[in-house]
Design an enzyme around this catalytic site. Structure first.
Site, PDB file in Angstrom:
ATOM      1  N   ALA A  12     -84.265 -59.556  -6.619  1.00 47.60           N
ATOM      2  CA  ALA A  12     -83.467 -58.343  -6.373  1.00 47.60           C
ATOM      3  C   ALA A  12     -82.417 -58.523  -5.274  1.00 47.60           C
ATOM      4  O   ALA A  12     -81.212 -58.307  -5.510  1.00 47.60           O
ATOM      5  CB  ALA A  12     -84.414 -57.194  -6.017  1.00 47.60           C
ATOM      6  N   ALA A  13     -82.847 -58.925  -4.087  1.00 47.10           N
ATOM      7  CA  ALA A  13     -81.903 -59.011  -2.966  1.00 47.10           C
ATOM      8  C   ALA A  13     -80.912 -60.154  -3.189  1.00 47.10           C
ATOM      9  O   ALA A  13     -79.693 -59.985  -3.041  1.00 47.10           O
ATOM     10  CB  ALA A  13     -82.667 -59.207  -1.660  1.00 47.10           C
ATOM     11  N   ARG A  23     -68.098 -60.471  -7.686  1.00 50.86           N
ATOM     12  CA  ARG A  23     -67.129 -59.434  -8.072  1.00 50.86           C
ATOM     13  C   ARG A  23     -66.019 -59.305  -7.040  1.00 50.86           C
ATOM     14  O   ARG A  23     -64.854 -59.098  -7.379  1.00 50.86           O
ATOM     15  CB  ARG A  23     -67.837 -58.077  -8.234  1.00 50.86           C
ATOM     16  CG  ARG A  23     -68.448 -57.889  -9.622  1.00 50.86           C
ATOM     17  CD  ARG A  23     -68.791 -56.432  -9.895  1.00 50.86           C
ATOM     18  NE  ARG A  23     -69.810 -55.929  -8.981  1.00 50.86           N
ATOM     19  CZ  ARG A  23     -71.112 -56.131  -9.137  1.00 50.86           C
ATOM     20  NH1 ARG A  23     -71.556 -56.812 -10.177  1.00 50.86           N
ATOM     21  NH2 ARG A  23     -71.975 -55.653  -8.277  1.00 50.86           N
ATOM     22  N   SER A  40     -84.085 -62.388 -11.223  1.00 51.93           N
ATOM     23  CA  SER A  40     -83.665 -61.008 -11.485  1.00 51.93           C
ATOM     24  C   SER A  40     -84.670 -60.253 -12.369  1.00 51.93           C
ATOM     25  O   SER A  40     -84.303 -59.647 -13.362  1.00 51.93           O
ATOM     26  CB  SER A  40     -82.280 -61.032 -12.153  1.00 51.93           C
ATOM     27  OG  SER A  40     -81.717 -59.767 -12.131  1.00 51.93           O
ATOM     28  N   CYS A  44     -91.733 -54.472 -10.601  1.00 52.28           N
ATOM     29  CA  CYS A  44     -92.199 -53.075 -10.637  1.00 52.28           C
ATOM     30  C   CYS A  44     -92.734 -52.690 -12.020  1.00 52.28           C
ATOM     31  O   CYS A  44     -93.552 -51.779 -12.147  1.00 52.28           O
ATOM     32  CB  CYS A  44     -91.054 -52.134 -10.280  1.00 52.28           C
ATOM     33  SG  CYS A  44     -90.100 -52.667  -8.866  1.00 52.28           S
ATOM     34  N   ASP A 285     -87.572 -57.807   0.709  1.00 49.46           N
ATOM     35  CA  ASP A 285     -88.954 -57.712   1.199  1.00 49.46           C
ATOM     36  C   ASP A 285     -89.232 -58.608   2.403  1.00 49.46           C
ATOM     37  O   ASP A 285     -90.231 -58.420   3.093  1.00 49.46           O
ATOM     38  CB  ASP A 285     -89.936 -58.110   0.079  1.00 49.46           C
ATOM     39  CG  ASP A 285     -90.117 -57.013  -0.954  1.00 49.46           C
ATOM     40  OD1 ASP A 285     -89.388 -56.009  -0.886  1.00 49.46           O
ATOM     41  OD2 ASP A 285     -90.982 -57.183  -1.839  1.00 49.46           O
ATOM     42  N   ASN A 307     -82.201 -54.381  -3.397  1.00 56.95           N
ATOM     43  CA  ASN A 307     -80.944 -54.383  -4.172  1.00 56.95           C
ATOM     44  C   ASN A 307     -79.771 -53.914  -3.316  1.00 56.95           C
ATOM     45  O   ASN A 307     -78.693 -54.507  -3.325  1.00 56.95           O
ATOM     46  CB  ASN A 307     -81.079 -53.452  -5.385  1.00 56.95           C
ATOM     47  CG  ASN A 307     -81.837 -54.112  -6.522  1.00 56.95           C
ATOM     48  OD1 ASN A 307     -81.293 -54.896  -7.271  1.00 56.95           O
ATOM     49  ND2 ASN A 307     -83.116 -53.825  -6.636  1.00 56.95           N
ATOM     50  N   TYR A 429     -81.365 -24.276 -10.832  1.00 58.71           N
ATOM     51  CA  TYR A 429     -82.468 -23.485 -11.390  1.00 58.71           C
ATOM     52  C   TYR A 429     -82.227 -23.191 -12.864  1.00 58.71           C
ATOM     53  O   TYR A 429     -81.140 -22.756 -13.263  1.00 58.71           O
ATOM     54  CB  TYR A 429     -82.632 -22.141 -10.653  1.00 58.71           C
ATOM     55  CG  TYR A 429     -83.433 -21.165 -11.486  1.00 58.71           C
ATOM     56  CD1 TYR A 429     -84.775 -21.424 -11.778  1.00 58.71           C
ATOM     57  CD2 TYR A 429     -82.848 -20.029 -12.033  1.00 58.71           C
ATOM     58  CE1 TYR A 429     -85.507 -20.562 -12.587  1.00 58.71           C
ATOM     59  CE2 TYR A 429     -83.576 -19.167 -12.848  1.00 58.71           C
ATOM     60  CZ  TYR A 429     -84.895 -19.440 -13.130  1.00 58.71           C
ATOM     61  OH  TYR A 429     -85.622 -18.615 -13.944  1.00 58.71           O
ATOM     62  N   TRP A 437     -86.732 -20.221  -6.829  1.00 57.42           N
ATOM     63  CA  TRP A 437     -86.824 -20.943  -5.559  1.00 57.42           C
ATOM     64  C   TRP A 437     -87.547 -22.259  -5.856  1.00 57.42           C
ATOM     65  O   TRP A 437     -88.749 -22.262  -6.102  1.00 57.42           O
ATOM     66  CB  TRP A 437     -87.600 -20.139  -4.516  1.00 57.42           C
ATOM     67  CG  TRP A 437     -86.857 -18.943  -4.010  1.00 57.42           C
ATOM     68  CD1 TRP A 437     -86.816 -17.700  -4.554  1.00 57.42           C
ATOM     69  CD2 TRP A 437     -86.013 -18.893  -2.847  1.00 57.42           C
ATOM     70  NE1 TRP A 437     -86.016 -16.884  -3.820  1.00 57.42           N
ATOM     71  CE2 TRP A 437     -85.504 -17.575  -2.742  1.00 57.42           C
ATOM     72  CE3 TRP A 437     -85.638 -19.826  -1.868  1.00 57.42           C
ATOM     73  CZ2 TRP A 437     -84.651 -17.179  -1.727  1.00 57.42           C
ATOM     74  CZ3 TRP A 437     -84.787 -19.432  -0.859  1.00 57.42           C
ATOM     75  CH2 TRP A 437     -84.294 -18.124  -0.794  1.00 57.42           C
TER      76      TRP A 437
HETATM   77  P1  FAD Z   1     -88.818 -60.842  -4.461  1.00 62.40           P
HETATM   78  O1  FAD Z   1     -88.750 -59.985  -5.636  1.00 62.40           O
HETATM   79  O2  FAD Z   1     -90.179 -61.195  -3.932  1.00 62.40           O
HETATM   80  O3  FAD Z   1     -88.012 -62.178  -4.747  1.00 62.40           O
HETATM   81  C1  FAD Z   1     -87.975 -63.232  -3.839  1.00 62.40           C
HETATM   82  C2  FAD Z   1     -87.741 -64.507  -4.631  1.00 62.40           C
HETATM   83  O4  FAD Z   1     -87.560 -65.573  -3.717  1.00 62.40           O
HETATM   84  C3  FAD Z   1     -88.930 -64.890  -5.505  1.00 62.40           C
HETATM   85  O5  FAD Z   1     -88.488 -65.037  -6.826  1.00 62.40           O
HETATM   86  C4  FAD Z   1     -89.431 -66.194  -4.900  1.00 62.40           C
HETATM   87  O6  FAD Z   1     -89.923 -67.098  -5.886  1.00 62.40           O
HETATM   88  C5  FAD Z   1     -88.182 -66.741  -4.235  1.00 62.40           C
HETATM   89  N1  FAD Z   1     -88.425 -67.626  -3.115  1.00 62.40           N
HETATM   90  C6  FAD Z   1     -89.262 -67.405  -2.059  1.00 62.40           C
HETATM   91  N2  FAD Z   1     -89.196 -68.428  -1.186  1.00 62.40           N
HETATM   92  C7  FAD Z   1     -88.301 -69.321  -1.683  1.00 62.40           C
HETATM   93  C8  FAD Z   1     -87.809 -70.566  -1.238  1.00 62.40           C
HETATM   94  N3  FAD Z   1     -88.215 -71.086  -0.092  1.00 62.40           N
HETATM   95  N4  FAD Z   1     -86.908 -71.216  -2.006  1.00 62.40           N
HETATM   96  C9  FAD Z   1     -86.470 -70.688  -3.180  1.00 62.40           C
HETATM   97  N5  FAD Z   1     -86.928 -69.497  -3.653  1.00 62.40           N
HETATM   98  C10 FAD Z   1     -87.819 -68.821  -2.917  1.00 62.40           C
HETATM   99  N6  FAD Z   1     -90.801 -51.420  -5.630  1.00 62.40           N
HETATM  100  C11 FAD Z   1     -90.335 -50.160  -5.852  1.00 62.40           C
HETATM  101  O7  FAD Z   1     -89.363 -49.745  -5.207  1.00 62.40           O
HETATM  102  N7  FAD Z   1     -90.902 -49.355  -6.813  1.00 62.40           N
HETATM  103  C12 FAD Z   1     -91.957 -49.771  -7.568  1.00 62.40           C
HETATM  104  O8  FAD Z   1     -92.438 -49.024  -8.428  1.00 62.40           O
HETATM  105  C13 FAD Z   1     -92.463 -51.074  -7.345  1.00 62.40           C
HETATM  106  N8  FAD Z   1     -93.517 -51.525  -8.071  1.00 62.40           N
HETATM  107  C14 FAD Z   1     -93.978 -52.797  -7.858  1.00 62.40           C
HETATM  108  C15 FAD Z   1     -95.054 -53.241  -8.613  1.00 62.40           C
HETATM  109  C16 FAD Z   1     -95.544 -54.521  -8.431  1.00 62.40           C
HETATM  110  C17 FAD Z   1     -96.720 -54.979  -9.242  1.00 62.40           C
HETATM  111  C18 FAD Z   1     -94.944 -55.378  -7.475  1.00 62.40           C
HETATM  112  C19 FAD Z   1     -95.456 -56.767  -7.278  1.00 62.40           C
HETATM  113  C20 FAD Z   1     -93.860 -54.950  -6.719  1.00 62.40           C
HETATM  114  C21 FAD Z   1     -93.374 -53.655  -6.891  1.00 62.40           C
HETATM  115  N9  FAD Z   1     -92.301 -53.170  -6.140  1.00 62.40           N
HETATM  116  C22 FAD Z   1     -91.838 -51.888  -6.358  1.00 62.40           C
HETATM  117  C23 FAD Z   1     -91.670 -53.993  -5.077  1.00 62.40           C
HETATM  118  C24 FAD Z   1     -90.411 -54.689  -5.563  1.00 62.40           C
HETATM  119  O9  FAD Z   1     -90.726 -55.467  -6.679  1.00 62.40           O
HETATM  120  C25 FAD Z   1     -89.849 -55.548  -4.432  1.00 62.40           C
HETATM  121  O10 FAD Z   1     -89.525 -54.685  -3.358  1.00 62.40           O
HETATM  122  C26 FAD Z   1     -88.631 -56.338  -4.818  1.00 62.40           C
HETATM  123  O11 FAD Z   1     -88.908 -57.231  -5.875  1.00 62.40           O
HETATM  124  C27 FAD Z   1     -88.118 -57.141  -3.623  1.00 62.40           C
HETATM  125  O12 FAD Z   1     -87.093 -57.994  -4.007  1.00 62.40           O
HETATM  126  P2  FAD Z   1     -86.755 -59.294  -3.140  1.00 62.40           P
HETATM  127  O13 FAD Z   1     -85.577 -59.913  -3.801  1.00 62.40           O
HETATM  128  O14 FAD Z   1     -86.654 -58.932  -1.715  1.00 62.40           O
HETATM  129  O15 FAD Z   1     -88.050 -60.218  -3.219  1.00 62.40           O
END
Ligand code: FAD
Length: 452
Positions: A12-13, A23, A40, A44, A285, A307, A429, A437
């Site tokens: 995501a990030a 872009r 990507s 969730c 995260d 994101n 409403y 309300w």
């Molecule tokens: P991540 O998604 O953890 O991606 C980080 C990536 O970095 C990973 O792919 C990892 O393999 C890679 N990486 C790590 N270290 C290295 C390295 N040294 N070299 C190369 N690659 C590396 N959030 C919500 O807001 N609503 C929800 O309903 C929700 N439900 C969820 C349900 C589940 C089961 C889970 C597990 C999470 C949920 N989340 C939810 C949380 C959400 O998925 C995360 O907040 C989001 O994915 C964070 O994105 P990110 O890019 O920070 O990290």
């Protein structure tokens, strides 16, 4: 040519930053390293994939690796792990499937995410003990529960009553399994407050989830595969375990390079997502953000936060400084037929620690006009500061109209509205969608009455 924008982490990030930077600047070299195979992806959606509502793992991917490469001109390399950062030389060390190399960067984004916490329980390495933080983990759980034959699981132990534990309880019941949910605190969903927790617990029990509250899991028993969960006072036979007790920021790589961490253990960042090292950003995260209510650093690992911060950083590094924005900790969860949601500061002690004098009101209203068929109750707990009248947070629970209604309060927090200002918001409403309300307005009216 200037050095590239290098990104560590392809979800995501990381990929939001890559896409936005592309872009904004079609000529910038952008390289993203992802240690796994998937990019990507929507973790969730995993509970709904395990439940069988989402058929294929691929359905959880929003943009494929090929699309990033071919349509967005991003040099995305999967199965490439970044194992070191040298901030002096401005390089990262990368281990790919066949080679190890140094990659120079002009700007670096650490977007390494978080990992599921696995407490050192006895028997944690037994077969069929799982966490759910990656797509392959989701696939493994689903293939086990959909397997046929004498080994096919019938009873599952879910350890942890946070939102992932609740969603998994629903998913596993949906697959016809018996579910025991273990939570060491007195209530599930601690960040949502007691009103929500009690409603969710009643819903779980009505859906035949066996709740073990105030129950500390000590370990798992079995020979090769897990056969039981052992708690402080009983042994509960199970065929499979899912641990969902929280996550920890993947911050070691950053810390080893001299990046400062915050109190939460996640990477400390400023309002633009910058770390203490020049040209090094962090988002998602793995990073702390600023709490909109307290103004203090906070770590609430959620998808929009990741994101949003990635997108802002993509814009900043291409020449338009853009703050990543504060967070309110807004979250929603579906628990079978209930929706639960929260935002801001709702815990009295936490509000006091942050210097507020909290006061709250809990009301029960309805999801539709009283005469319109099919409505159901909505409980709203609204919290404010006695001195300033400022809204601090809210939680809500009900069968419908909750998950999006919380956004009114989240917006109020970002705008710094008082309870009296919320009371006079012009909200929509019509009978099928709520009473005249809105429940949010009713909660504000009642709380304003307490404040006056
Ligand atoms: P991540 O998604 O953890 O991606 C980080 C990536 O970095 C990973 O792919 C990892 O393999 C890679 N990486 C790590 N270290 C290295 C390295 N040294 N070299 C190369 N690659 C590396 N959030 C919500 O807001 N609503 C929800 O309903 C929700 N439900 C969820 C349900 C589940 C089961 C889970 C597990 C999470 C949920 N989340 C939810 C949380 C959400 O998925 C995360 O907040 C989001 O994915 C964070 O994105 P990110 O890019 O920070 O990290």
């Amino acid at each position: 040519m200037s050095e590239p924008f290098v990104i560590v982490g392809g979800d995501a990030a990381g990929m939001s930053a890559a896409s936005k930077a592309r872009r904004e600047n079609p000529d910038l070299e952008i390289i993203a390293f992802e240690k796994g195979d998937w990019v990507s992806y929507g973790a969730c959606g995993l509970p709904y994939y395990v439940k069988g509502e989402i058929e294929d793992l691929e359905d959880l991917v929003s943009v494929t690796a090929t699309e990033f490469r071919e349509e967005r001109d991003i040099d995305l390399r999967t199965q490439h792990e970044v194992t070191g950062i040298d901030p002096q030389e401005q390089t990262v060390t990368v281990e790919g499937p066949d080679e190890r190399f140094e990659q120079a960067y002009g700007t670096l984004l650490i977007a390494t995410g978080a990992s599921a916490i696995v407490p050192p329980f006895d028997g944690v390495n037994l077969d069929d003990v799982h966490t759910l933080h990656s797509l392959p983990a989701g696939a493994e759980i689903r293939s086990r529960i959909e397997s046929t034959g004498p080994d096919s699981p019938e009873t599952v132990g879910v350890v942890g009553g946070g939102y992932i534990g609740i969603e998994m309880a629903e998913a596993l019941r949906g697959q016809g399994l018996s579910v025991h949910l273990f939570e060491m605190l007195p209530h599930v969903l601690a960040p949502f407050g007691e009103t929500v927790a009690e409603a969710v617990e009643a819903e779980l029990e009505s859906q035949d989830v066996t709740l073990h509250l105030n129950t500390r899991v000590e370990g798992f028993e079995g020979d090769e595969a897990v056969q039981a969960v052992r708690t402080d006072d009983e042994r509960v036979p199970v065929d499979l375990v899912v641990i969902g007790v929280g996550v920890q920021a993947n911050a070691d790589l950053a810390a080893e390079a001299g990046v400062e961490l915050g109190e939460s253990g996640a990477i400390a960042t400023d309002e633009y997502g910058r770390t203490n090292l020049e040209h090094v950003y962090a988002a998602g995260d793995c990073a702390e953000m600023t709490n909109v209510v307290t103004g203090d650093p906070d770590h609430v690992p959620l998808a929009l936060t990741a994101n949003r911060a990635g997108r802002a950083i993509g814009q900043t590094v291409t020449g338009t400084p853009t703050p990543v924005g504060p967070i309110a900790g807004t979250a929603a969860v579906k628990a079978f037929d209930l929706e639960a949601a929260r935002t801001g500061l709702i815990d009295e002690e936490r509000a006091q620690d942050a210097g507020f004098n909290p006061i709250s009101a809990t009301i029960t209203s309805a999801s539709r006009a009283g005469y319109y068929p099919g409505g159901s109750p909505i409980e709203v707990n609204l919290v404010a500061d006695r001195q300033s009248d400022a809204v601090l947070g809210a939680s809500m629970v009900g069968e419908e109209g909750v998950a999006k209604r919380i956004d009114t309060i989240a917006t109020a927090l970002h705008a710094g509205l008082t309870v009296h200002e919320v009371e006079y918001l012009d909200l929509s409403y019509a009978p099928p969608f709520g009473p005249t309300w809105d429940p949010v307005l009713t909660a504000a009216k009642v709380l304003a009455g307490k404040l006056d």
